[in-house]
Design a protein around this motif. Sequence first.
Motif, PDB file in Angstrom:
ATOM      1  N   ALA A 175     -21.356   8.414   9.989  1.00  0.00           N
ATOM      2  CA  ALA A 175     -20.472   7.245  10.067  1.00  0.00           C
ATOM      3  C   ALA A 175     -19.470   7.382  11.203  1.00  0.00           C
ATOM      4  O   ALA A 175     -19.136   8.487  11.625  1.00  0.00           O
ATOM      5  N   ASP A 176     -18.974   6.245  11.661  1.00  0.00           N
ATOM      6  CA  ASP A 176     -17.824   6.216  12.563  1.00  0.00           C
ATOM      7  C   ASP A 176     -16.609   6.522  11.676  1.00  0.00           C
ATOM      8  O   ASP A 176     -16.196   5.683  10.869  1.00  0.00           O
ATOM      9  N   LEU A 177     -16.049   7.707  11.818  1.00  0.00           N
ATOM     10  CA  LEU A 177     -15.031   8.186  10.879  1.00  0.00           C
ATOM     11  C   LEU A 177     -13.801   7.284  10.824  1.00  0.00           C
ATOM     12  O   LEU A 177     -13.338   6.903   9.738  1.00  0.00           O
ATOM     13  N   GLU A 178     -13.281   6.908  11.992  1.00  0.00           N
ATOM     14  CA  GLU A 178     -12.063   6.084  12.005  1.00  0.00           C
ATOM     15  C   GLU A 178     -12.314   4.735  11.332  1.00  0.00           C
ATOM     16  O   GLU A 178     -11.485   4.222  10.581  1.00  0.00           O
ATOM     17  N   ARG A 179     -13.484   4.189  11.611  1.00  0.00           N
ATOM     18  CA  ARG A 179     -13.831   2.888  11.031  1.00  0.00           C
ATOM     19  C   ARG A 179     -13.948   3.011   9.503  1.00  0.00           C
ATOM     20  O   ARG A 179     -13.497   2.144   8.756  1.00  0.00           O
ATOM     21  N   ALA A 180     -14.557   4.102   9.057  1.00  0.00           N
ATOM     22  CA  ALA A 180     -14.725   4.314   7.617  1.00  0.00           C
ATOM     23  C   ALA A 180     -13.364   4.487   6.939  1.00  0.00           C
ATOM     24  O   ALA A 180     -13.134   3.957   5.840  1.00  0.00           O
ATOM     25  N   VAL A 181     -12.458   5.198   7.600  1.00  0.00           N
ATOM     26  CA  VAL A 181     -11.118   5.395   7.028  1.00  0.00           C
ATOM     27  C   VAL A 181     -10.388   4.051   6.932  1.00  0.00           C
ATOM     28  O   VAL A 181      -9.835   3.712   5.882  1.00  0.00           O
ATOM     29  N   ASP A 182     -10.426   3.274   8.000  1.00  0.00           N
ATOM     30  CA  ASP A 182      -9.764   1.961   7.969  1.00  0.00           C
ATOM     31  C   ASP A 182     -10.356   1.086   6.868  1.00  0.00           C
ATOM     32  O   ASP A 182      -9.637   0.405   6.131  1.00  0.00           O
ATOM     33  N   GLY A 183     -11.678   1.102   6.771  1.00  0.00           N
ATOM     34  CA  GLY A 183     -12.357   0.284   5.748  1.00  0.00           C
ATOM     35  C   GLY A 183     -11.991   0.747   4.350  1.00  0.00           C
ATOM     36  O   GLY A 183     -11.773  -0.067   3.447  1.00  0.00           O
ATOM     37  N   ALA A 184     -11.908   2.066   4.164  1.00  0.00           N
ATOM     38  CA  ALA A 184     -11.588   2.597   2.838  1.00  0.00           C
ATOM     39  C   ALA A 184     -10.177   2.211   2.421  1.00  0.00           C
ATOM     40  O   ALA A 184      -9.939   1.828   1.277  1.00  0.00           O
ATOM     41  N   VAL A 185      -9.248   2.283   3.362  1.00  0.00           N
ATOM     42  CA  VAL A 185      -7.862   1.910   3.035  1.00  0.00           C
ATOM     43  C   VAL A 185      -7.813   0.432   2.649  1.00  0.00           C
ATOM     44  O   VAL A 185      -7.205   0.054   1.640  1.00  0.00           O
ATOM     45  N   ALA A 186      -8.484  -0.403   3.441  1.00  0.00           N
ATOM     46  CA  ALA A 186      -8.457  -1.845   3.156  1.00  0.00           C
ATOM     47  C   ALA A 186      -9.157  -2.158   1.836  1.00  0.00           C
ATOM     48  O   ALA A 186      -8.649  -2.916   1.003  1.00  0.00           O
ATOM     49  N   ALA A 187     -10.331  -1.567   1.629  1.00  0.00           N
ATOM     50  CA  ALA A 187     -11.129  -1.907   0.440  1.00  0.00           C
ATOM     51  C   ALA A 187     -10.547  -1.283  -0.826  1.00  0.00           C
ATOM     52  O   ALA A 187     -10.807  -1.759  -1.924  1.00  0.00           O
ATOM     53  N   LYS A 188      -9.765  -0.223  -0.680  1.00  0.00           N
ATOM     54  CA  LYS A 188      -9.186   0.408  -1.870  1.00  0.00           C
ATOM     55  C   LYS A 188      -7.807  -0.140  -2.203  1.00  0.00           C
ATOM     56  O   LYS A 188      -7.528  -0.461  -3.346  1.00  0.00           O
ATOM     57  N   PHE A 189      -6.931  -0.242  -1.186  1.00  0.00           N
ATOM     58  CA  PHE A 189      -5.516  -0.447  -1.500  1.00  0.00           C
ATOM     59  C   PHE A 189      -5.030  -1.887  -1.357  1.00  0.00           C
ATOM     60  O   PHE A 189      -3.868  -2.175  -1.639  1.00  0.00           O
ATOM     61  N   ARG A 190      -5.878  -2.799  -0.915  1.00  0.00           N
ATOM     62  CA  ARG A 190      -5.446  -4.195  -0.831  1.00  0.00           C
ATOM     63  C   ARG A 190      -5.017  -4.672  -2.217  1.00  0.00           C
ATOM     64  O   ARG A 190      -5.650  -4.329  -3.219  1.00  0.00           O
ATOM     65  N   ASN A 191      -3.921  -5.410  -2.278  1.00  0.00           N
ATOM     66  CA  ASN A 191      -3.391  -5.911  -3.557  1.00  0.00           C
ATOM     67  C   ASN A 191      -3.178  -4.743  -4.535  1.00  0.00           C
ATOM     68  O   ASN A 191      -3.403  -4.873  -5.722  1.00  0.00           O
ATOM     69  N   SER A 192      -2.780  -3.597  -3.984  1.00  0.00           N
ATOM     70  CA  SER A 192      -2.565  -2.371  -4.773  1.00  0.00           C
ATOM     71  C   SER A 192      -3.780  -2.010  -5.632  1.00  0.00           C
ATOM     72  O   SER A 192      -3.645  -1.501  -6.742  1.00  0.00           O
ATOM     73  N   GLY A 193      -4.952  -2.289  -5.090  1.00  0.00           N
ATOM     74  CA  GLY A 193      -6.190  -1.920  -5.800  1.00  0.00           C
ATOM     75  C   GLY A 193      -6.582  -2.888  -6.897  1.00  0.00           C
ATOM     76  O   GLY A 193      -7.516  -2.623  -7.649  1.00  0.00           O
ATOM     77  N   GLN A 194      -5.886  -4.020  -6.958  1.00  0.00           N
ATOM     78  CA  GLN A 194      -6.129  -4.947  -8.068  1.00  0.00           C
ATOM     79  C   GLN A 194      -7.040  -6.112  -7.655  1.00  0.00           C
ATOM     80  O   GLN A 194      -6.651  -7.269  -7.736  1.00  0.00           O
TER      81      GLN A 194
END
Length: 482
Positions: A267-286
């Motif tokens: 994987a493109d590591l930076e892209r995966a990290v950005d995606g993980a932060v967005a997909a996990k923590f948006r709306n505090s994970g709700q």
Amino acid sequence: MLNWRELKREKNFIGGNWVEAESGLSIDVTDPATGETIGTIANAGTRDARRAIDAAKTAFEAWSCTTADHRSKVLRKLSACILDHQDALAELLTREQGKPLAESRLEVGSSAAYILWFAEEARRIYGDIIPSPWPDRRIAVTKEPVGVVGAITPWNFPSSMLARKIGPALAAGCTVVAKPATQTPYSALAYGILAEQAGVPSGVINILTGSAREIGGEMTASPDIAKITFTGSTEVGRLLLRQSADTVKKVSMELGGNAPFIVFDDADLERAVDGAVAAKFRNSGQTCICTNRLYVQAGIYDRFLERFAAAAANLMVGSGLESGITQGPLIDRPAVEKVEQFVADACTKGARIVLGGARRDPESLFFPPTILADARPNMRCSQEEIFGPLAPVYKFETEEEAIKLANDTEYGLACYFYTRDLGRTYRVSEKLKYGLVGVNEGLITTEVAPFGGFKQSGLGKEGSKYGIDDYLSVKYTCIGGI
Ligand code: ADP
């Protein structure tokens, strides 16, 4: 233009009138960031639901006979009214729900986009002429609105989840009785004001707040409701399905998720990290499409964990009304306690806290972004929907193993994976049993694409050209004697 206080209505909206609950009872609504009461809404029950259903049934007679062009214009106006009030609606949303203002603005924008999309789709409800097997008969297929729709919506997207239901319902020619979540009633009640401004006729949209059990019970029992559309937990979805069986209603269900997020070695590591932060923590994970389980391949595991923790540590926790905040409070005390229990359970089973882990103030509903390393399938957070800012990270070795782990759940809403290998992109996306697949992308929702889960995550699709199908009945007419 109205400000957020003027958009905040407390009564029920039935047949074009703002009315108290028949019981005269009310419920306090609190701001999750401060715990303060921000208003009091009607506590409606069975009789109020009956009145709303009657109003919607009466309004259906005329609305279902309007032209597609007319309905399209009304919906366009409604979309414009939402955008005219985007800032005020966003502030109202943040005050009742807690999410950062920037996210509230995006949600309100997406509500307007859904309504506009279905304004456009209203004019494309085509039928068919089918080649007839008989020389003297013709076969016509037409589509009709199903009837009165009961819409029940959750607190995590109080504006856009209702837009996804009102839009296709009105476009198809249906009328609506809506019940928003009690925690977040105001974004929904505001649709009453906006509908009036847009020229939606009285009774076409009705909005009730109060007892979920009574209103949901009356909606599902009533033969005058043709369809139930629900977004919420799988548990309540099952209940509504059971209750809808006696009157054989059409149903659309957007239920829970347990989204896997797979990061392969290539994987493109930076892209995966950005995606993980967005997909996990948006709306505090709700959100029901938030990442619930991160599977990271052994060769990239340590580097990913380090970068992911560094990126998540930059998130700012606080009141959604303050600038720069990215993480608002969780919706209520049970939501926070569930996350705490998951952390404790995982730690006793061998997980390691890499970031966060506990509330700073035990009285508040703010929970910091939390990352657990060395997560295992026997932990509660692997099996249940977390709905909070907790990210368990698992290590895996092979592609087959990742697919097996990802699919090992009763849910099938969203999933994500990161790879730069084209063959793997196809192999893995075809094997994942999910309704939504993000490849090298963590935020994939749009009004133009179908949203809906496989397995026990739901029935039906919302948004896109498919999103209107559930609101239409297909009729076959055979014309003989030609
Ligand atoms: P969440 O886990 O997102 O809080 P719920 O499924 O509990 O989801 O709630 C989603 C919506 O369903 C809310 O509007 C809630 O009031 C409603 N609801 C909860 N219980 C029932 C019920 N028994 N019948 C009908 N609606 C219900």
